[in-house]
Design a protein around this motif. Structure first.
Motif, PDB file in Angstrom:
ATOM      1  N   ARG A 155      -3.855  -3.568   3.233  1.00  0.00           N
ATOM      2  CA  ARG A 155      -2.678  -4.399   3.029  1.00  0.00           C
ATOM      3  C   ARG A 155      -1.584  -3.549   2.412  1.00  0.00           C
ATOM      4  O   ARG A 155      -1.853  -2.542   1.781  1.00  0.00           O
ATOM      5  N   GLU A 156      -0.370  -3.985   2.605  1.00  0.00           N
ATOM      6  CA  GLU A 156       0.766  -3.299   2.004  1.00  0.00           C
ATOM      7  C   GLU A 156       1.223  -4.080   0.796  1.00  0.00           C
ATOM      8  O   GLU A 156       1.392  -5.297   0.865  1.00  0.00           O
ATOM      9  N   ILE A 157       1.432  -3.377  -0.280  1.00  0.00           N
ATOM     10  CA  ILE A 157       1.916  -4.012  -1.498  1.00  0.00           C
ATOM     11  C   ILE A 157       3.343  -3.535  -1.717  1.00  0.00           C
ATOM     12  O   ILE A 157       3.597  -2.340  -1.835  1.00  0.00           O
TER      13      ILE A 157
ATOM     14  N   PRO B 206       6.377  -3.532  -4.228  1.00  0.00           N
ATOM     15  CA  PRO B 206       6.663  -3.836  -5.626  1.00  0.00           C
ATOM     16  C   PRO B 206       7.925  -4.692  -5.762  1.00  0.00           C
ATOM     17  O   PRO B 206       8.877  -4.546  -5.002  1.00  0.00           O
TER      18      PRO B 206
END
Length: 197
Positions: A182-184, A186
């Protein structure tokens, strides 16, 4: 009047001849040799009285597959060594590219400098670079059952297998990785007056 760096470059060119590409940048000299000439060049660097590189400070593997933001079109794997001459108080970096990207192989220099033993094992373990003539080339940092070479640019970030303790079997087991990629992104919060007084 020649500088110390120019004196070193001249001594290297005289000792190694046309088989080496010598360059300097930021006060450091780099020598690039072909895999076929690597062992002979390293012996020359140690034994030539005008050079006397008697210490191997470091040897590491490098994966150039994404170097220059993908613009690199040369060989993929290299072994890079840093040598020190105590007599002349100068250093040199030596780079050798493995001629085959599928099975990267270069000569071992553990017979020239004993400190290369563990460095070559580390480069093998993390990059998969093989050192021909090394008498004990086995993993040094990862587990013996580890699959792949974790510092290669194409190695998945999460790895291939994970290890956990199974209370039913009462032992450590390996299983395929169960992490979902998954891409987080910020969240950035800034005040309107941040940095202003």
């Amino acid at each position: 009047m020649t500088t110390k760096l120019e004196t070193l470059e001249l001594a290297l060119q005289t000792a190694l001849g046309e088989g080496a590409v010598i360059s300097s940048a930021l006060g450091e000299v780099t020598v690039v040799v072909k895999a076929a000439d690597y062992l002979a060049a390293m012996l020359t660097l140690r034994d030539d009285p005008a050079l006397k590189f008697d210490q191997l400070l470091d040897l590491c593997g490098v994966d150039y597959s994404t170097y220059g933001e993908g613009a690199w079109d040369g060989l993929r794997f290299a072994a890079v060594s840093h040598l020190l001459s105590l007599d002349y108080n100068w250093r040199v970096r030596v780079r050798v590219f493995a001629p085959d990207d599928e099975m990267p192989l270069v000569a071992s220099i553990a017979g020239i400098w004993r400190s290369a033993n563990w460095y070559e094992r580390e480069a093998f373990d993390l990059y998969g670079i093989l050192f021909e003539g090394h008498n004990d080339l086995r993993r040094i940092l990862t587990d013996y059952g580890f699959i792949g070479h974790p510092f290669r640019k194409d190695f998945p970030i999460s790895g291939y297998v994970e290890m956990r303790y199974d209370p039913e079997q009462k032992r450590v087991i390996y299983q395929p990785v169960t992490i979902e990629p998954r891409e987080i992104i910020p969240r950035v919060i800034r005040e309107e007056t941040y940095g202003m007084k």
